[in-house]
Design an enzyme around this catalytic site. Structure first.
Site, PDB file in Angstrom:
ATOM      1  N   LYS A   1      -4.769  -4.251   3.227  1.00  0.00           N
ATOM      2  CA  LYS A   1      -3.896  -3.240   2.548  1.00  0.00           C
ATOM      3  C   LYS A   1      -5.095  -2.026   2.246  1.00  0.00           C
ATOM      4  CE  LYS A   1      -0.281  -6.484   1.645  1.00  0.00           C
ATOM      5  NZ  LYS A   1      -0.646  -7.637   2.259  1.00  0.00           N
TER       6      LYS A   1
ATOM      7  N   HIS B   1      -1.659  -5.863  -3.782  1.00  0.00           N
ATOM      8  CA  HIS B   1      -1.196  -4.580  -3.807  1.00  0.00           C
ATOM      9  C   HIS B   1      -1.833  -3.823  -5.113  1.00  0.00           C
ATOM     10  CE1 HIS B   1       1.847  -5.245  -0.759  1.00  0.00           C
ATOM     11  NE2 HIS B   1       2.312  -6.599  -1.308  1.00  0.00           N
TER      12      HIS B   1
ATOM     13  N   SER C   1       5.243  -6.853  -4.770  1.00  0.00           N
ATOM     14  CA  SER C   1       4.993  -6.309  -3.496  1.00  0.00           C
ATOM     15  C   SER C   1       6.486  -5.528  -3.131  1.00  0.00           C
ATOM     16  CB  SER C   1       4.899  -7.538  -2.386  1.00  0.00           C
ATOM     17  OG  SER C   1       5.841  -8.303  -2.431  1.00  0.00           O
TER      18      SER C   1
END
Length: 272
Positions: free
Chosen positions: A231, A199, A171
């Site tokens: 995300k 991610h 991250s």
């Protein structure tokens, strides 16, 4: 002043002295600056199709899911999303949580516990660190970018059950974990590979299907995948993906799933 007030004042002063005070900075809906800090990697949070899907789910199902998913909080929308996420990542089954944080807490604690070993990456996300601490398992920290280091920890263990926990994409620096090599070590040492792809989902692998798919491990046995829906997918929530036996176990044993209110329908509709 009570001990609480005095302690909070002293702690705040110490943090300020060390430059560690945090501040919330509300933003407006329209801002003249270019946002380079967002996790909305694909810009989908404001995509008209995503917003309209959220609005449709809101009008159809209401503002909240109304309860724990084991009571009233599971809608047909939730199960449709789980089917879609499983198909998208090449997993057998999926279980949606209210956030990526609770997905990690629920999955790590429910799959380990006393008598197990959790091998946690040195750069693991805070949710994975907290999950390992709460699991009551023995925890060893290793540099998972070095599969040999993980192999050494697993080889020396005395526990029958072991979980190797790593972020698919770091991250902070964006490094990609050597998942194929870690999986080979885990298979050799009879351990489970646990990958947080917060991610990676949406931006890595074929069509954005994630780092496990990129490593050729989609649907592989003894792999558990988690991800956030806040995300790349531009909404909110979390998910655990893996064998159906894993998700069924989490329904029985994952406290952040059992006792939390289900993900709001608007967020579910947006992800779909």
């Amino acid at each position: 002043m009570s001990w609480l007030g005095a302690w909070l004042e002293e702690t705040a002063a110490a943090r300020a002295e060390a430059g560690l005070r945090r501040t919330l900075r509300p933003r407006e809906a329209v801002d003249p600056v270019v946002d380079l800090a967002s996790n909305d990697y694909l810009g989908l949070a404001r995509d008209p199709r995503v917003v309209e899907a959220a609005a449709t789910a809101l009008r159809t199902w209401g503002a909240g899911s109304t309860g724990s998913r084991l009571v009233t909080g599971t809608t047909r929308l939730h199960t449709d999303l789980e089917d879609a996420l499983a198909a998208f990542t090449g997993s057998e089954a999926a279980l949606v949580f209210s956030s990526g944080y609770t997905a990690n807490l629920g999955a790590v604690t429910a799959l380990s516990g006393r008598g197990a070993l959790v091998v946690s990456d040195v750069a693991a996300h805070a949710s994975l660190v907290d999950a390992a601490r709460l699991s009551r398992a023995r925890v060893e920290v290793a540099r998972c970018a070095d599969p040999a280091a993980v192999d050494a920890v697993l080889a020396a263990r005395h526990e029958a059950r072991a979980l190797v926990v790593v972020d698919g994409v770091d991250s902070v620096d964006g490094a990609i974990a050597p998942l194929a090599e870690l999986y080979a070590v885990c298979r050799e040492r009879d351990a489970v590979l646990f990958v947080d792809d917060a991610h990676g989902l949406g931006v890595r692998g074929p069509g954005g299907s994630g780092t496990l798919a990129e490593a050729g491990l989609a649907g592989a046995p003894d792999v558990v995948l988690t991800a956030t829906l806040s995300k790349s997918l531009g909404s909110q929530g979390g998910v655990v993906l893996g064998a159906r036996a894993v998700t069924e176990h989490l329904v029985d044993a994952a406290r952040p799933f059992i006792f939390d209110t289900g993900l709001a329908p608007a967020a579910v509709g947006a992800v779909l």
